[in-house]
Scaffold this motif. Structure first.
Motif, PDB file in Angstrom:
ATOM      1  N   THR A 114     -12.090  -7.970  -2.680  1.00 39.44           N
ATOM      2  CA  THR A 114     -12.158  -7.014  -1.556  1.00 39.44           C
ATOM      3  C   THR A 114     -11.043  -5.965  -1.583  1.00 39.44           C
ATOM      4  N   ARG A 115     -10.076  -6.122  -2.485  1.00 46.37           N
ATOM      5  CA  ARG A 115      -9.003  -5.117  -2.564  1.00 46.37           C
ATOM      6  C   ARG A 115      -9.557  -3.764  -2.992  1.00 46.37           C
ATOM      7  N   ARG A 116      -9.163  -2.709  -2.327  1.00 47.29           N
ATOM      8  CA  ARG A 116      -9.473  -1.346  -2.747  1.00 47.29           C
ATOM      9  C   ARG A 116      -8.200  -0.510  -2.665  1.00 47.29           C
ATOM     10  N   SER A 117      -8.169   0.583  -3.379  1.00 46.61           N
ATOM     11  CA  SER A 117      -7.024   1.499  -3.247  1.00 46.61           C
ATOM     12  C   SER A 117      -7.089   2.168  -1.885  1.00 46.61           C
ATOM     13  N   ILE A 118      -6.008   2.088  -1.130  1.00 48.13           N
ATOM     14  CA  ILE A 118      -5.921   2.707   0.202  1.00 48.13           C
ATOM     15  C   ILE A 118      -4.905   3.846   0.113  1.00 48.13           C
ATOM     16  N   ARG A 119      -5.339   5.021   0.578  1.00 45.30           N
ATOM     17  CA  ARG A 119      -4.487   6.220   0.428  1.00 45.30           C
ATOM     18  C   ARG A 119      -4.145   6.876   1.760  1.00 45.30           C
ATOM     19  N   LYS A 120      -4.668   6.307   2.852  1.00 39.89           N
ATOM     20  CA  LYS A 120      -4.345   6.854   4.189  1.00 39.89           C
ATOM     21  C   LYS A 120      -3.685   5.763   5.007  1.00 39.89           C
ATOM     22  N   TYR A 169       0.536  15.767  -7.563  1.00 41.26           N
ATOM     23  CA  TYR A 169      -0.689  15.840  -6.758  1.00 41.26           C
ATOM     24  C   TYR A 169      -1.364  14.469  -6.647  1.00 41.26           C
ATOM     25  N   ASN A 170      -1.344  13.711  -7.751  1.00 44.57           N
ATOM     26  CA  ASN A 170      -2.014  12.403  -7.758  1.00 44.57           C
ATOM     27  C   ASN A 170      -1.302  11.362  -6.914  1.00 44.57           C
ATOM     28  N   ALA A 171      -0.073  11.684  -6.489  1.00 44.63           N
ATOM     29  CA  ALA A 171       0.685  10.726  -5.680  1.00 44.63           C
ATOM     30  C   ALA A 171       0.964  11.304  -4.302  1.00 44.63           C
ATOM     31  N   SER A 172       0.099  12.234  -3.861  1.00 45.56           N
ATOM     32  CA  SER A 172       0.366  12.925  -2.594  1.00 45.56           C
ATOM     33  C   SER A 172       0.371  11.946  -1.414  1.00 45.56           C
ATOM     34  N   MET A 173      -0.340  10.810  -1.558  1.00 46.90           N
ATOM     35  CA  MET A 173      -0.408   9.835  -0.450  1.00 46.90           C
ATOM     36  C   MET A 173       0.946   9.190  -0.160  1.00 46.90           C
ATOM     37  N   LEU A 174       1.909   9.332  -1.081  1.00 45.14           N
ATOM     38  CA  LEU A 174       3.252   8.773  -0.844  1.00 45.14           C
ATOM     39  C   LEU A 174       3.904   9.398   0.393  1.00 45.14           C
ATOM     40  N   GLY A 218      -2.655  -0.341  -0.001  1.00 43.13           N
ATOM     41  CA  GLY A 218      -1.765   0.315  -0.959  1.00 43.13           C
ATOM     42  C   GLY A 218      -2.512   0.847  -2.161  1.00 43.13           C
ATOM     43  N   VAL A 219      -1.813   1.671  -2.913  1.00 43.57           N
ATOM     44  CA  VAL A 219      -2.419   2.250  -4.116  1.00 43.57           C
ATOM     45  C   VAL A 219      -1.378   2.341  -5.230  1.00 43.57           C
ATOM     46  N   TRP A 220      -1.855   2.179  -6.438  1.00 38.95           N
ATOM     47  CA  TRP A 220      -1.043   2.236  -7.657  1.00 38.95           C
ATOM     48  C   TRP A 220      -0.939   3.703  -8.082  1.00 38.95           C
ATOM     49  N   CYS A 221       0.247   4.251  -8.186  1.00 39.32           N
ATOM     50  CA  CYS A 221       0.439   5.605  -8.719  1.00 39.32           C
ATOM     51  C   CYS A 221       1.085   5.472 -10.095  1.00 39.32           C
ATOM     52  N   GLY A 222       0.327   5.830 -11.114  1.00 39.82           N
ATOM     53  CA  GLY A 222       0.839   5.672 -12.484  1.00 39.82           C
ATOM     54  C   GLY A 222       1.912   6.705 -12.800  1.00 39.82           C
ATOM     55  N   VAL A 223       2.925   6.271 -13.547  1.00 40.28           N
ATOM     56  CA  VAL A 223       3.988   7.195 -13.997  1.00 40.28           C
ATOM     57  C   VAL A 223       3.868   7.297 -15.518  1.00 40.28           C
ATOM     58  N   GLU A 257     -10.929   2.553   5.971  1.00 37.51           N
ATOM     59  CA  GLU A 257     -11.568   1.301   5.550  1.00 37.51           C
ATOM     60  C   GLU A 257     -12.359   1.583   4.290  1.00 37.51           C
ATOM     61  N   ARG A 258     -12.211   0.734   3.316  1.00 44.02           N
ATOM     62  CA  ARG A 258     -12.986   0.935   2.089  1.00 44.02           C
ATOM     63  C   ARG A 258     -13.697  -0.367   1.766  1.00 44.02           C
ATOM     64  N   VAL A 259     -15.000  -0.240   1.480  1.00 46.18           N
ATOM     65  CA  VAL A 259     -15.774  -1.463   1.271  1.00 46.18           C
ATOM     66  C   VAL A 259     -15.656  -1.928  -0.175  1.00 46.18           C
ATOM     67  N   SER A 260     -15.884  -3.207  -0.343  1.00 44.96           N
ATOM     68  CA  SER A 260     -15.847  -3.801  -1.669  1.00 44.96           C
ATOM     69  C   SER A 260     -17.111  -3.384  -2.439  1.00 44.96           C
ATOM     70  N   ARG A 261     -16.979  -3.172  -3.750  1.00 45.01           N
ATOM     71  CA  ARG A 261     -18.157  -2.820  -4.554  1.00 45.01           C
ATOM     72  C   ARG A 261     -18.534  -3.992  -5.447  1.00 45.01           C
ATOM     73  N   GLU A 262     -19.761  -3.943  -5.974  1.00 46.96           N
ATOM     74  CA  GLU A 262     -20.154  -4.982  -6.936  1.00 46.96           C
ATOM     75  C   GLU A 262     -19.763  -4.490  -8.336  1.00 46.96           C
TER      76      GLU A 262
HETATM   77  C1  LIG Z   1      -2.702   2.654 -14.439  1.00 47.72           C
HETATM   78  C2  LIG Z   1      -3.233   3.172 -13.122  1.00 47.72           C
HETATM   79  C3  LIG Z   1      -2.782   4.372 -12.637  1.00 47.72           C
HETATM   80  C4  LIG Z   1      -3.258   4.857 -11.423  1.00 47.72           C
HETATM   81  N1  LIG Z   1      -2.746   6.028 -10.946  1.00 47.72           N
HETATM   82  C5  LIG Z   1      -3.218   6.523  -9.771  1.00 47.72           C
HETATM   83  C6  LIG Z   1      -2.676   7.714  -9.226  1.00 47.72           C
HETATM   84  O1  LIG Z   1      -1.773   8.333  -9.809  1.00 47.72           O
HETATM   85  N2  LIG Z   1      -3.158   8.170  -8.046  1.00 47.72           N
HETATM   86  C7  LIG Z   1      -4.149   7.490  -7.372  1.00 47.72           C
HETATM   87  O2  LIG Z   1      -4.550   7.961  -6.301  1.00 47.72           O
HETATM   88  N3  LIG Z   1      -4.668   6.339  -7.841  1.00 47.72           N
HETATM   89  C8  LIG Z   1      -4.213   5.830  -9.022  1.00 47.72           C
HETATM   90  N4  LIG Z   1      -4.700   4.640  -9.498  1.00 47.72           N
HETATM   91  C9  LIG Z   1      -5.709   3.906  -8.713  1.00 47.72           C
HETATM   92  C10 LIG Z   1      -7.134   4.077  -9.298  1.00 47.72           C
HETATM   93  O3  LIG Z   1      -7.580   5.383  -9.070  1.00 47.72           O
HETATM   94  C11 LIG Z   1      -8.060   3.048  -8.644  1.00 47.72           C
HETATM   95  O4  LIG Z   1      -7.584   1.750  -8.872  1.00 47.72           O
HETATM   96  C12 LIG Z   1      -9.474   3.170  -9.187  1.00 47.72           C
HETATM   97  O5  LIG Z   1     -10.050   4.388  -8.814  1.00 47.72           O
HETATM   98  C13 LIG Z   1     -10.381   2.017  -8.707  1.00 47.72           C
HETATM   99  O6  LIG Z   1     -10.434   1.979  -7.285  1.00 47.72           O
HETATM  100  P1  LIG Z   1      -9.999   0.692  -6.439  1.00 47.72           P
HETATM  101  O7  LIG Z   1      -8.553   0.471  -6.702  1.00 47.72           O
HETATM  102  O8  LIG Z   1     -10.287   1.044  -5.013  1.00 47.72           O
HETATM  103  O9  LIG Z   1     -10.808  -0.487  -6.904  1.00 47.72           O
HETATM  104  C14 LIG Z   1      -4.237   4.123 -10.694  1.00 47.72           C
HETATM  105  C15 LIG Z   1      -4.668   2.891 -11.178  1.00 47.72           C
HETATM  106  C16 LIG Z   1      -4.155   2.409 -12.364  1.00 47.72           C
HETATM  107  C17 LIG Z   1      -4.592   1.037 -12.850  1.00 47.72           C
END
Ligand SMILES: Cc1cc2nc3c(=O)[nH]c(=O)nc-3n(C[C@H](O)[C@H](O)[C@H](O)COP(=O)(O)O)c2cc1C
Length: 274
Positions: A114-120, A169-174, A218-223, A257-262
């Motif tokens: 059920t984990r999803r990336s949350i940006r808000k 830009y990709n980390a604007s949610m920070l 939370g969301v992963w922002c890659g460096v 809210e983000r729903v889980s996908r299959e």
């Molecule tokens: C290595 C890696 C880098 C990522 N970098 C970003 C990022 O810079 N910005 C962002 O919004 N999401 C980032 N994400 C999150 C992905 O976009 C997200 O995990 C993917 O779209 C799948 O969605 P979910 O996490 O909701 O399942 C990153 C994920 C990984 C694994």
């Protein structure tokens, strides 16, 4: 206190500079389990460090760039005089300082699904026990040879969060997150680049699952290595040379809210042979 002479050595890859202990620290310091922290001097320059086990009762101690500079080490074998004692008191103190932690009632498989990336995020701050639980989850991740090379830089300062957000830009949610955690790898603890990345990735995923399990988002922002953002992070956070930022986790109380996908994909599974 052990006193001995040895040599500072640079390994063949040139990435690891270390001394090898002429005794088995586990036996001599009576520490069969867990990390061994040591204090002492190298040519009268004081240090505090963690020993790295090389198997077969051998341990090494890495010499980081700042220590190399202080010792005038120029990359060639160098004889040094060492004093070394276990830092028992500090280790006991570190253990007794384990902070209060939160618990999650969600089972691990459900959390994964059920984990999803949350940006808000809302403006609600993160409690100390939740923050510590997230950090602890990173520390409990598997790592190559159990070396635990990760460092975690916690950012709650709004100006710093905004600066990091506006520069990528990709980390604007920070900018709207209650907290950012920069997950970094210590090149002096793990010399193999691929293992540093794998160890940091395992820590990040553990932390994201913990964030979700606690009802946060939370969301992963890659460096990317050597990117402008990488350079800016190193610079703004004053990271030492041995410490490489790998990812920033932006998190807080969710405002979406983000729903889980299959995601089951039978075509990605291969039984016994491709
Ligand atoms: C290595 C890696 C880098 C990522 N970098 C970003 C990022 O810079 N910005 C962002 O919004 N999401 C980032 N994400 C999150 C992905 O976009 C997200 O995990 C993917 O779209 C799948 O969605 P979910 O996490 O909701 O399942 C990153 C994920 C990984 C694994």
């Amino acid at each position: 206190m052990e006193i001995f002479n040895t040599e500072i050595i640079k390994d063949e890859s040139g990435r690891l500079t270390y001394i090898e202990l002429p005794f088995n620290a586990k036996e001599v310091f009576d520490k069969q389990k867990g990390a061994i922290f040591v204090i002492g001097t190298i040519n009268d320059v004081p240090y505090r460090n963690k020993l790295i086990s090389r198997g077969g009762g051998k341990q090494i101690m890495t010499i980081d760039k700042s220590m190399q500079k202080e010792l005038d080490f120029i990359g060639e074998k160098m004889s040094v005089h060492i004093t070394m004692a276990p830092e028992n008191n500090e280790i006991e103190n570190e253990n007794s300082l384990i902070p209060s932690l939160s618990v999650s009632s969600i089972d691990v498989v459900t959390a994964i699904k059920t984990r999803r990336s949350i940006r808000k995020f809302t403006s609600e701050p993160i409690s100390e026990s939740m923050l510590n639980t997230v950090l602890q989850s990173g520390m409990y991740a598997p790592s190559a040879k159990g070396k635990c090379p990760c460092h975690f830089v916690v950012i709650q300062n709004r100006d710093m969060l905004m600066e990091l957000s506006e520069s990528n830009y990709n980390a604007s949610m920070l900018g709207g997150a209650a907290c950012g955690i920069v997950v970094c790898g210590d090149k002096n603890i793990e010399g193999i680049k691929e293992f540093i990345y794998a160890d940091c990735a395992a820590a990040v995923q553990n932390m994201l699952l913990s964030i979700h399990g606690l009802g946060l988002g939370g969301v992963w922002c890659g460096v990317r290595a050597n990117s402008d953002w990488h350079k800016l992070i190193v610079n703004k956070l004053n990271l030492p040379l041995k410490v490489d930022p790998f990812a920033i986790i932006a998190f807080g109380h969710p405002d979406e809210e983000r729903v889980s996908r299959e995601l089951w994909d039978a075509s990605s599974v291969h039984y016994d042979i491709w």
